[in-house]
Each structure stands twice: as structure tokens, then as C-alpha cells.
Design an enzyme around this catalytic site. Structure first.
Site, mmCIF file in Angstrom:
data_model
loop_
_atom_site.group_PDB
_atom_site.id
_atom_site.type_symbol
_atom_site.label_atom_id
_atom_site.label_comp_id
_atom_site.label_asym_id
_atom_site.label_seq_id
_atom_site.Cartn_x
_atom_site.Cartn_y
_atom_site.Cartn_z
ATOM 1 N N CYS A 111 -68.339 25.374 -131.625
ATOM 2 C CA CYS A 111 -67.701 24.234 -130.602
ATOM 3 C C CYS A 111 -69.369 23.378 -130.268
ATOM 4 O O CYS A 111 -70.371 23.642 -131.132
ATOM 5 C CB CYS A 111 -67.659 25.180 -129.286
ATOM 6 S SG CYS A 111 -66.706 24.013 -128.194
ATOM 7 N N CYS A 144 -63.352 22.382 -131.034
ATOM 8 C CA CYS A 144 -63.478 21.198 -130.233
ATOM 9 C C CYS A 144 -63.596 20.065 -131.231
ATOM 10 O O CYS A 144 -64.129 20.354 -132.089
ATOM 11 C CB CYS A 144 -64.427 21.223 -129.156
ATOM 12 S SG CYS A 144 -66.300 21.171 -129.613
ATOM 13 N N CYS A 201 -70.612 19.078 -136.816
ATOM 14 C CA CYS A 201 -70.881 20.337 -137.435
ATOM 15 C C CYS A 201 -71.061 19.970 -138.818
ATOM 16 O O CYS A 201 -70.407 19.378 -139.422
ATOM 17 C CB CYS A 201 -70.092 21.637 -137.145
ATOM 18 S SG CYS A 201 -70.036 22.120 -135.498
#
Length: 145
Positions: free
Chosen positions: A9, A82, A89
Site C-alpha cells: 500500500c 491501493c 511500487c
């Protein structure tokens, strides 16, 4: 040897923390779960702790962690929870499978503490249902082979 899952997240304060604990609980010893954030908040949200406590799962000792510390580790599964984490990421070359399960951020809930808790409970339950469905699907696929 348990399978390893990393839940990502942005802040690693709510959704990914709840998912880490739920996965550990629902996995029945066959999964080792970790969670991390692309921009760790530095704390676990008190209402996330409270929501999990209602299920007799204690995350009060959990820490908000950076995804950097998991960068070179192998994982059977990486799950982003999310949209920001999905976008920000890095690719995990050691991940066998990557999934994206977007959930509303309960930290954005407004109103009284009880109104905010309603949102935390709903998101907790949505995450729990998603993990249960995934684990059941894996079990069914394994039994059909």
C-alpha cells in the site's frame, strides 16, 4: 515451507496492515504474510488496530514498513491494495504472481469516530472476503489437479 505473500500500500498504516494479519490468520500456517508501503506513514492507524481487535487479532505491535526492505526477497504473491501503490511500487522480480486488489482507504473516512469505525470495519471485511475467496480458489484448483 509456507508460501510468502507481500501486501503493498502507500502508507502501510491501514489496508495492508489489516490484510497482513488477516492473511496470516486465514492462511492457517500455509502462508507467511508481510506488508509494506511505498511511502510508509510511520504508524499503524489506531482504528485499524481497533477493527482487527474486534476479530481477536492483535496488530498493536505491528510497524509501518518500507517496501525497500523486501525488494530482494522472493515472494509467491505480491498484492497491491491501493491504486497509488500499484502505480508507485517497483516490479518485484522475485514475485511469482502479482495481483491488484484496490480497496477504499479507510483513513480518508470522516465524521465521528463511530462513523469512521464503520468504514474501517467495512474495508476490513472486504479484505477478509477477498483473501478467503482467493485462498478457497487456490485450494479448489489444487484439489482438481
Amino acid at each position: 515451507m509456507p508460501k510468502r505473500v507481500l501486501i503493498l500500500c502507500t502508507g502501510n498504516s491501514c489496508r495492508s496492515q489489516m490484510a497482513e494479519a488477516l492473511w496470516e490468520s486465514l492462511g492457517g500456517g500455509s502462508w507467511q504474510s508481510e506488508s509494506a508501503g511505498s511511502k510508509p506513514s510511520g504508524y499503524v492507524h489506531p482504528l485499524a488496530i481497533q477493527a482487527m481487535q474486534e476479530m481477536n487479532i492483535d496488530i498493536s505491535e505491528h510497524q509501518s514498513k518500507s517496501l525497500d526492505q523486501f525488494q530482494n526477497q522472493p515472494f509467491d504473491l505480491v498484492v497491491t491494495v491501493c491504486d497509488n501503490a500499484k502505480e508507485s511500487c517497483p516490479v518485484f522480480p522475485g514475485a511469482k504472481t502479482t495481483l491488484h486488489w484496490p480497496f477504499q482507504d479507510p483513513a480518508d473516512a470522516t465524521g465521528s469516530e463511530e462513523e469512521q469505525m464503520t468504514v474501517f470495519r467495512r474495508i476490513r471485511d472486504e479484505i477478509k472476503d477477498k483473501i478467503e475467496t482467493y485462498l478457497q480458489t487456490l485450494k479448489s484448483e489444487g484439489e482438481s489437479k
